[in-house]
Each structure stands twice: as C-alpha cells, then as structure tokens.
Write a protein that holds these residues in place. Structure first.
Motif, PDB file in Angstrom:
ATOM      1  N   GLY A 122      36.983  45.067  31.231  1.00 37.65           N
ATOM      2  CA  GLY A 122      37.019  43.729  31.827  1.00 37.65           C
ATOM      3  C   GLY A 122      37.454  42.684  30.828  1.00 37.65           C
TER       4      GLY A 122
ATOM      5  N   MET B 144      40.724  47.960  29.941  1.00 38.20           N
ATOM      6  CA  MET B 144      40.456  48.631  31.219  1.00 38.20           C
ATOM      7  C   MET B 144      39.918  47.629  32.231  1.00 38.20           C
ATOM      8  SD  MET B 144      37.851  51.688  31.992  1.00 38.20           S
ATOM      9  CE  MET B 144      36.801  50.746  33.069  1.00 38.20           C
TER      10      MET B 144
ATOM     11  N   VAL C 275      44.698  40.779  36.140  1.00 43.52           N
ATOM     12  CA  VAL C 275      44.075  40.574  34.828  1.00 43.52           C
ATOM     13  C   VAL C 275      44.890  41.305  33.762  1.00 43.52           C
ATOM     14  CG1 VAL C 275      42.048  41.126  33.405  1.00 43.52           C
ATOM     15  CG2 VAL C 275      41.730  40.216  35.719  1.00 43.52           C
TER      16      VAL C 275
ATOM     17  N   ASP D 231      37.908  51.255  37.376  1.00 42.96           N
ATOM     18  CA  ASP D 231      36.628  50.611  37.680  1.00 42.96           C
ATOM     19  C   ASP D 231      35.551  51.277  36.830  1.00 42.96           C
ATOM     20  OD1 ASP D 231      34.245  49.839  38.883  1.00 42.96           O
ATOM     21  OD2 ASP D 231      34.673  50.795  40.814  1.00 42.96           O
ATOM     22  N   VAL D 232      34.782  50.483  36.108  1.00 45.99           N
ATOM     23  CA  VAL D 232      33.774  51.039  35.202  1.00 45.99           C
ATOM     24  C   VAL D 232      32.610  51.696  35.965  1.00 45.99           C
ATOM     25  CG1 VAL D 232      32.417  48.895  34.928  1.00 45.99           C
ATOM     26  CG2 VAL D 232      32.547  50.550  33.037  1.00 45.99           C
TER      27      VAL D 232
ATOM     28  N   HIS E 278      27.185  41.280  35.042  1.00 46.75           N
ATOM     29  CA  HIS E 278      26.749  40.397  36.142  1.00 46.75           C
ATOM     30  C   HIS E 278      27.726  40.406  37.319  1.00 46.75           C
ATOM     31  CE1 HIS E 278      28.698  37.339  33.283  1.00 46.75           C
ATOM     32  NE2 HIS E 278      29.531  37.428  34.312  1.00 46.75           N
TER      33      HIS E 278
HETATM   34  C1  LIG Z   1      33.754  37.117  33.606  1.00 48.66           C
HETATM   35  S1  LIG Z   1      35.209  38.060  33.252  1.00 48.66           S
HETATM   36  C2  LIG Z   1      34.896  38.463  31.540  1.00 48.66           C
HETATM   37  C3  LIG Z   1      36.162  38.512  30.756  1.00 48.66           C
HETATM   38  C4  LIG Z   1      36.022  38.793  29.249  1.00 48.66           C
HETATM   39  N1  LIG Z   1      35.349  40.046  29.000  1.00 48.66           N
HETATM   40  C5  LIG Z   1      35.320  37.664  28.553  1.00 48.66           C
HETATM   41  O1  LIG Z   1      34.223  37.897  28.035  1.00 48.66           O
HETATM   42  O2  LIG Z   1      35.861  36.545  28.521  1.00 48.66           O
HETATM   43  C6  LIG Z   1      34.896  39.604  34.078  1.00 48.66           C
HETATM   44  C7  LIG Z   1      35.965  40.666  33.870  1.00 48.66           C
HETATM   45  O3  LIG Z   1      35.425  41.917  34.337  1.00 48.66           O
HETATM   46  C8  LIG Z   1      36.361  42.539  35.182  1.00 48.66           C
HETATM   47  N2  LIG Z   1      35.631  43.407  36.128  1.00 48.66           N
HETATM   48  C9  LIG Z   1      34.953  43.053  37.235  1.00 48.66           C
HETATM   49  N3  LIG Z   1      34.491  44.139  37.867  1.00 48.66           N
HETATM   50  C10 LIG Z   1      34.862  45.222  37.121  1.00 48.66           C
HETATM   51  C11 LIG Z   1      34.682  46.623  37.257  1.00 48.66           C
HETATM   52  N4  LIG Z   1      34.050  47.136  38.314  1.00 48.66           N
HETATM   53  N5  LIG Z   1      35.182  47.454  36.301  1.00 48.66           N
HETATM   54  C12 LIG Z   1      35.825  46.925  35.206  1.00 48.66           C
HETATM   55  N6  LIG Z   1      36.054  45.591  35.048  1.00 48.66           N
HETATM   56  C13 LIG Z   1      35.573  44.749  35.986  1.00 48.66           C
HETATM   57  C14 LIG Z   1      37.098  41.365  35.846  1.00 48.66           C
HETATM   58  O4  LIG Z   1      38.319  41.744  36.439  1.00 48.66           O
HETATM   59  C15 LIG Z   1      37.251  40.439  34.637  1.00 48.66           C
HETATM   60  O5  LIG Z   1      38.351  40.817  33.832  1.00 48.66           O
END
Ligand SMILES: C[S@@+](CC[C@H](N)C(=O)[O-])C[C@H]1O[C@@H](n2cnc3c(N)ncnc32)[C@H](O)[C@@H]1O
Length: 224
Positions: A58, A79, A85, A104-105, A125
């Motif tokens: 993410g 990832m 993104v 997806d994690v 979150h």
């Molecule tokens: C709030 S942003 C955080 C971005 C970055 N890590 C930061 O700290 O600034 C959340 C990120 O998590 C990703 N994300 C949301 N659900 C996810 C999932 N199921 N698996 C992996 N990534 C996910 C979103 O696409 C986004 O890039």
C-alpha cells in the motif's frame, strides 16, 4: 479488484485526485491535526527499519519511501491492488531497482521474497474486518520476510483509541464512507494481530495512531 471483494472499499478511493492531494491533505493536515501524529515518528520508523530488499504494501504516493534514506539502486517491491496507485507512484521511484505487483494483502502474496524489510504503513485501518482477516494479512507479509527481516508500519486506532472529539468524528465518518474499517482496532487487537505472526513486537501510540515494529517471524510448522 472485484467490487464484491471485502477489501474493495478500502482501496477504491485512491484515485488520481486524492493521490494528488494526499501529501498535503493526509500527511500534512489530517495526520498532525486530526490524528495528532505528525510525519516525523512515522518517517523515523521507515528510516530505522527499511533495508535493501524492501516490500512496501500500500505505497500510496511514496512520500515515506522517498524520504526513507533507502539508497539509489536498492531493491524495492511495491504491492497494491489499486493500479491507479501503482501507476501514480512508479515514476517517482525510478531511482530504485523497482518491482511492481498488483495484489491484495488479504490474500496469500504472489511473490516469495524473502524480503529484508516490509512496511504496511497506514494500511491496516483500510483492511476489512474481522480481526482474524487483518491478522491473516499480517501473516501473509510475515510469510515472505527473511527470518531476520522486520515488518513495520502504523495504523489509526478504532473506537478504543485515545481520540480527540474531532478525531472521533472523522474516524466514524471514514468508517461510514467505507475507506476505513477499523472501529474494533484497539491497541490490544493490533498487538495480537502482530504477535500471531512475530515473536518480537514493539508498539507505541502517538495521538490516535499505533506505530509498530515486528521481528522474528513465526513460520507455520511444515506439514507432512
Ligand atoms: C492511507 S494509504 C497509505 C499510503 C502509504 N503507505 C503512506 O503511509 O502514506 C493506504 C494504501 O493502502 C492501499 N491498500 C488498501 N487496501 C489494500 C489491500 N487490501 N492490500 C494492499 N494495499 C491496500 C491503498 O491502495 C493505499 O495505497
């Protein structure tokens, strides 16, 4: 990602508009003034723990990665299930030896690693409950870490967190909207998710946010 997938809502909001505003709005305003957690403690976590051979789950806009001190040419895997993104962040990180994976994690990861470090920063979150599914996401990352690797990151706490009046309003608004699914994410619950996959967990709360580092991944016993 399929719209029916439980993880859909947590990642679908990250469109180009939000990504362009993200650094100023989320990191610059909502982090320090709503969650009372400014950039430095989160960035310090990156700077202390990131290593060549890093997996970033993410990555968002890559703000932390760009300031993490990771040397040019270091191996870095991004990832995210959201291709907007990945397309947005990839050109910013060209100085690294980059690999980009759409995944997806919450599901077993399509790569084997082993990674020397992994970050899941401000992502838990966004992940769908229940707690067992979030613990499964942590386990998926632990499974691709080197035995001496580290997982680190941060997540906004749910209802039990030490929120201000404003933070509580924003927390509930984000949960209603669907971008967050974290009302049950207490400090105890986050620690338990990490301790299910790691023998050593350090966690501190800054404002509304739990910041963590986890080491010594627990390998499932080999079957047969
Ligand atoms: C709030 S942003 C955080 C971005 C970055 N890590 C930061 O700290 O600034 C959340 C990120 O998590 C990703 N994300 C949301 N659900 C996810 C999932 N199921 N698996 C992996 N990534 C996910 C979103 O696409 C986004 O890039």
């Amino acid at each position: 990602m399929d719209r029916d997938d439980p993880a859909y809502k947590g990642q679908s909001g990250y469109n180009r508009w939000l990504l362009k505003a993200y650094d100023r709005l989320i990191i610059g305003r909502i982090g320090p003034f709503v969650w009372r957690c400014p950039g430095p403690p989160l960035l310090g976590n990156y700077q202390r723990n990131i290593r060549d051979g890093h997996l970033d789950v993410g990555p968002g806009t890559g703000w932390f990665l760009l300031r993490s001190g990771l040397p040019d040419g270091a191996r870095l895997t991004l990832m995210d299930p959201n291709t907007t993104v990945l397309d947005f962040v990839k050109p910013k990180l060209g100085r690294f030896d980059l690999d980009v994976v759409e995944a997806d994690v919450c599901k077993p990861l399509p790569m084997t690693g082993p990674f020397q470090s992994a970050a899941i920063n401000l992502v838990i979150h966004c992940l769908p409950g229940p707690q067992s599914r979030k613990a499964g996401a942590v386990a998926n990352v632990a499974a691709v870490l080197a035995h001496d690797g580290v997982l680190f990151g941060a997540t906004v706490l749910g209802e039990a967190g030490p929120h201000t009046w404003l933070a509580r309003r924003v927390l509930h608004a984000f949960n209603r909207q669907g971008g967050f699914d974290n009302l049950d994410d207490s400090e105890v619950a986050i620690r338990a998710m990490l301790e299910a996959s790691f023998r050593q967990v350090q966690l501190q709360v800054v404002g509304s946010v739990a910041i963590f580092e986890a080491r010594d991944p627990i390998r499932p016993a080999a079957s047969g």
